[in-house]
Every structure is written in structure tokens, then in C-alpha cells.
Design a protein around this motif. Structure first.
Motif, short mmCIF file in Angstrom:
data_model
loop_
_atom_site.label_atom_id
_atom_site.label_comp_id
_atom_site.label_asym_id
_atom_site.label_seq_id
_atom_site.Cartn_x
_atom_site.Cartn_y
_atom_site.Cartn_z
N GLN A 208 35.61 -40.67 26.69
CA GLN A 208 36.31 -41.70 27.46
C GLN A 208 35.80 -41.76 28.90
O GLN A 208 35.67 -42.85 29.48
CB GLN A 208 37.82 -41.42 27.45
CG GLN A 208 38.65 -42.54 28.05
CD GLN A 208 38.46 -43.87 27.33
OE1 GLN A 208 38.42 -43.93 26.10
NE2 GLN A 208 38.33 -44.95 28.09
N LEU A 209 35.50 -40.59 29.47
CA LEU A 209 34.93 -40.57 30.81
C LEU A 209 33.60 -41.33 30.84
O LEU A 209 33.30 -42.07 31.79
CB LEU A 209 34.70 -39.13 31.29
CG LEU A 209 35.94 -38.34 31.70
CD1 LEU A 209 35.56 -36.90 32.05
CD2 LEU A 209 36.64 -38.99 32.89
N GLU A 210 32.79 -41.13 29.82
CA GLU A 210 31.50 -41.82 29.74
C GLU A 210 31.71 -43.33 29.61
O GLU A 210 31.01 -44.13 30.24
CB GLU A 210 30.68 -41.29 28.57
CG GLU A 210 30.25 -39.84 28.71
CD GLU A 210 29.24 -39.61 29.83
OE1 GLU A 210 28.76 -40.60 30.43
OE2 GLU A 210 28.95 -38.44 30.12
N ARG B 222 30.48 -40.64 35.31
CA ARG B 222 29.26 -40.02 35.82
C ARG B 222 28.52 -40.99 36.74
O ARG B 222 28.07 -40.63 37.83
CB ARG B 222 28.37 -39.61 34.64
CG ARG B 222 27.14 -38.80 35.02
CD ARG B 222 26.21 -38.71 33.81
NE ARG B 222 26.90 -38.23 32.63
CZ ARG B 222 26.86 -36.96 32.21
NH1 ARG B 222 26.15 -36.08 32.88
NH2 ARG B 222 27.51 -36.60 31.12
N SER B 223 28.41 -42.25 36.29
CA SER B 223 27.72 -43.26 37.09
C SER B 223 28.44 -43.52 38.41
O SER B 223 27.82 -43.71 39.46
CB SER B 223 27.61 -44.56 36.29
OG SER B 223 27.04 -45.59 37.07
N ALA B 224 29.78 -43.50 38.37
CA ALA B 224 30.56 -43.74 39.58
C ALA B 224 30.30 -42.66 40.63
O ALA B 224 30.18 -42.95 41.82
CB ALA B 224 32.05 -43.80 39.24
N ALA C 186 28.61 -43.16 44.22
CA ALA C 186 29.35 -42.78 45.42
C ALA C 186 28.46 -41.95 46.36
O ALA C 186 28.45 -42.17 47.57
CB ALA C 186 30.59 -41.97 45.03
N VAL C 187 27.73 -40.99 45.80
CA VAL C 187 26.82 -40.19 46.63
C VAL C 187 25.71 -41.05 47.20
O VAL C 187 25.35 -40.91 48.37
CB VAL C 187 26.23 -39.02 45.79
CG1 VAL C 187 25.13 -38.31 46.57
CG2 VAL C 187 27.33 -38.04 45.39
N THR C 188 25.19 -41.97 46.40
CA THR C 188 24.14 -42.87 46.87
C THR C 188 24.63 -43.72 48.03
O THR C 188 23.94 -43.88 49.05
CB THR C 188 23.64 -43.78 45.74
OG1 THR C 188 23.14 -42.97 44.67
CG2 THR C 188 22.55 -44.72 46.21
N ALA C 189 25.83 -44.25 47.90
CA ALA C 189 26.40 -45.07 48.97
C ALA C 189 26.65 -44.26 50.23
O ALA C 189 26.37 -44.70 51.36
CB ALA C 189 27.70 -45.73 48.50
#
Length: 256
Positions: A235-237, A242-244, A248-251
Motif C-alpha cells: 500500500q505504501l508503494e 518512497r517517491s514522495a 521531498a529531499v530533492t526539493a
């Protein structure tokens, strides 16, 4: 060791709390007074040495500059007129440019600490100019090691190291809040929900450190075939968890 502070915001306060717990004498921590009385209140509450001007920080072995980035250049230039020692910026700045503008006996270093330094469980990312002396590097490494783990990295990598170490405690706090919220939804008290979440994260991190394995191994140890854990992981996938986090780190790592 005498440590001076220009700027008394949250990161400065976290550093001060950590060094006090590490045994630095209160009177050996100097803070320059601020227009908004933040430093004055902090010095009074903690028993620190309050000074009026940056020129009064001459006795300090290290001066931490923890001001908004827009004020950094002016503050360092003013400090460099009277101070001869190590200037450590939590506010960025270009190592080569600033060091060439300072007297030879004054050195500019950059650091990105995270908030757990206040309980001596933090991470501090240090970056030095290529020509920095081994003596200065060792002194600062030992100083920040009192607050937790220390990494010395090239200036080009300081931003991403700092983002992962410095910004993600906020992301983890969002995760903790969400886990506690759903626990409360199903009838657990808020106090117990937070306690369980805190201990789960602490225990999982300690397990990862002790076993020195990839996170996927820890996940697989819990996610039995056809079980509830793997259903939650799937469900997380689906939700892009993971993408979020990656986004977030990229932003957070993008230049202002």
C-alpha cells in the motif's frame, strides 16, 4: 575551549545545549546580543557570557555564525576586522571567496548540524577549504564530535549531506505524527501512541546500526509471505511513499 555565537536562533540554541551537556563551561560560551533580545534572554537563562559587539569575541577559539544567509557576508566581514581565529558558518557562504577576503590568521569553515545535536545524538557535516590546516580540521572535528557523529565532506557535497542529515528530522517527525494519529484513531491513547512510535523508530535505527545491513533486509525480516506487513508495504508503494520521500529531499536540496 571558548565558543562564541553570532546569532541565537534554533540551531545556535541546539548547539549550545549540546556543548553544555558535553561539559563546556557556561561562562566559556559567548553570545553577541541581538536587536530582538533573543541572545540576551538565552544568556540570562543559561548563564552564558553576553557581549555587545563582535569585537568582544576576541577571547573565543571558535566563533559560530548562525545568522540568515542574507546577513552572512556583512557579519563575517565585520567580524574579520577584529577577530583572529576560526569562523564557522551554519549559514552557507563560499569557502574560497570568503577565506581570500579574511586575514591570514582568520579561517572560514562551514558546518551543517541537525537538531539532535542538542542531546549529543546529532550529525554535523563539516567542509573545509582545500588548504585548511590539519590542526584546525582536527580541532573542529573533536569539538563537533562532542555533539554526535561528524562527517567531513567536500564543499560541493555539503548541500546534499546537510539536506539528508538536517532536513529529514522534520520528515521523520511527520511520519511519527501520522503513525501516532492512526494509533489514536483505533483507540490507543495519544501518550502511548507517541511512546510506541518513538521506541519503534529508536529500536529500528539501533538494529540497523548494530547489524550493518541494508534497510531492505530489515523490511524482509518483518514482511512474512501473505502477512499484514507486506500488505502495508504494498500500500505504501501504491501511495508513492518512497517517491514522495525522494521528491521531498530533492526539493529541500534545491538552491534558494
Amino acid at each position: 575551549m571558548k565558543i562564541g555565537f553570532i546569532g541565537a536562533g534554533r540551531i545556535a540554541q541546539a548547539l549550545i545545549k549540546g556543548w553544555l551537556q558535553a561539559g563546556i563551561a557556561r561562562t566559556d560560551i559567548y553570545v553577541q546580543q541581538t536587536q530582538h533580545q533573543t541572545a540576551q534572554k538565552l544568556a540570562a537563562a543559561q548563564g552564558l557570557t553576553l557581549v555587545q559587539h563582535s569585537g568582544d569575541l576576541g577571547a573565543c577559539d571558535v566563533v559560530i555564525v548562525a545568522v540568515p544567509g542574507s546577513a552572512l557576508e556583512h557579519v563575517v566581514a565585520q567580524l574579520g576586522q577584529t577577530y583572529h581565529g576560526l569562523i564557522v558558518s551554519t549559514s552557507g557562504g563560499d569557502l574560497q571567496t570568503i577565506n581570500t577576503q579574511l586575514p591570514k590568521d582568520t579561517r572560514f569553515i562551514k558546518v551543517v548540524p541537525n537538531t539532535p545535536v542538542q542531546i549529543n545524538q546529532g550529525i554535523s557535516i563539516l567542509s573545509f577549504a582545500p588548504d585548511e590546516s590539519a590542526k584546525n580540521q582536527e580541532l573542529l572535528f573533536q569539538l563537533f564530535q562532542q555533539l554526535g557523529q561528524v562527517y567531513v565532506v567536500p564543499e560541493a557535497l555539503l548541500s546534499i549531506y546537510g539536506t539528508v542529515a538536517g532536513c529529514t528530522p522534520a520528515f521523520v517527525a511527520v511520519l511519527m505524527e501520522a503513525l501516532a494519529d492512526v494509533a489514536v484513531q483505533y483507540g490507543i491513547s495519544r501518550t502511548q501512541a507517541q511512546a510506541i512510535t518513538n521506541q519503534m523508530l529508536k529500536g529500528t535505527a539501533m538494529l540497523a546500526q548494530s547489524q550493518k545491513v541494508q534497510p531492505s533486509v530489515l523490511k524482509d525480516e518483518v514482511a512474512t509471505p501473505g502477512g499484514s506487513t507486506i500488505r502495508g508495504v504494498v500500500q505504501l508503494e501504491k501511495a508513492g511513499f518512497r517517491s514522495a520521500l525522494i521528491q521531498a529531499v530533492t526539493a529541500a536540496n534545491q538552491a534558494d
